[in-house]
Enzyme design. Structure first.
Site, short mmCIF file in Angstrom:
data_model
loop_
_atom_site.label_atom_id
_atom_site.label_comp_id
_atom_site.label_asym_id
_atom_site.label_seq_id
_atom_site.Cartn_x
_atom_site.Cartn_y
_atom_site.Cartn_z
N GLY A 7 47.07 72.59 65.50
CA GLY A 7 46.83 71.93 66.65
C GLY A 7 45.91 70.77 66.35
CG ASN A 8 45.62 67.21 67.82
OD1 ASN A 8 45.12 67.13 69.12
ND2 ASN A 8 47.22 67.03 67.88
CB ALA A 9 39.93 67.62 67.93
#
Ligand code: CTP
Length: 248
Positions: free
Chosen positions: A23-25
């Site tokens: 995923g990412n932030a």
């Protein structure tokens, strides 16, 4: 006159097994701010949101929750025929594991090599079938100054957007953007470090003006408009969509 505005927001999660994902932030707050700004201004809004907390949303927003990039693409294509503007603020994962392992992958001695395959570029796909709809993309760049602008211009062309919002990776997780610039084929407008709420208002104003439906006297760019030297200074406000030619 009101539009139907489609907004995407948040990250996507690409599962490796039933418990682990890539995923990412992204917090999803930009997508939510855009949806709320559009709803407040009387537009119909569909918000397609990846896995992130939202708090209480404006009840006028039609919310579609998704997990992966492919889920998001399906929802975007489903909503597309009925919308007049598409704003892609989601931080879509560019790759996913080639296979999703059933159950939970057991720990093994040594490391793990995971094969990733490319996800669809949802924005680029929308750009090819926009057919008069306004297309707004975001460019999140880690490169410094002029190089980030060059990458954002290239994204504007390649993804056939009408507007690109350039933001920097330094803004991740923060309430304000960093060196934000709005770019069209004919003009660039630096906004400094706007809050997500004020950036959202700017983007929705731009869509209204570009669609020729603004009730607001002031131009979407505000007072200081920066024409680009190249491109003949044709400007971008007020006219119909002048979609850039297909890029590479
Ligand atoms: N985007 C998308 N589908 C993807 C990747 C990105 O629709 N698979 C959209 C994002 O929602 C955003 C724009 O494309 O509006 C640019 O995203 P960004 O992450 O800045 O660029 P990428 O195309 O992923 O390129 P790179 O990461 O190499 O800069």
């Amino acid at each position: 006159m009101a539009m139907h505005v489609l907004v995407t927001g948040g990250p996507t999660h690409e599962y490796l097994d039933e418990v682990r994902y890539f995923g990412n932030a992204s917090s999803g707050r930009m997508g939510v701010a855009l949806a709320e700004a559009a709803a407040r201004r009387g537009h119909a809004v569909t918000l397609i949101l990846g896995p992130c907390p939202t708090g209480t949303l404006d009840p006028r927003i039609r919310l579609r929750r998704v997990v992966s990039a492919r889920d998001m693409e399906r929802e975007v294509l489903d909503a597309l025929p009925s919308v007049q503007a598409i704003i892609m603020a989601a931080a879509v994962a560019d790759w996913r594991p080639r296979v999703r392992i059933p159950g939970k992958l057991k720990k093994q001695a040594g490391g793990l090599v995971v094969e990733l395959v490319k996800n669809p570029d949802i924005l680029a796909g929308v750009g090819t079938m926009a057919a008069g709809r306004l297309v707004v993309g975001f460019a999140l760049e880690a490169a410094p100054g002029e190089e980030a602008l060059r990458l954002a211009r290239e994204k504007l062309r390649r993804k056939r957007c009408d507007l690109i919002v350039l933001n920097r990776t330094g803004s991740l997780g923060r309430e304000v953007g960093e060196d934000v610039v709005l770019l069209t084929a004919g003009a660039e407008h630096p906004l400094g470090s706007p809050s997500k709420a004020s950036l959202a208002e700017r983007v929705i104003s731009w869509c209204e003006e570009r669609a020729g439906r603004s009730d607001h006297a002031a131009g979407a760019w505000g007072d200081e408009r920066h024409e680009r030297a190249r491109g003949g200074g044709a400007g971008d406000a007020g006219g119909g969509p002048d979609r850039p030619p297909p890029g590479d």
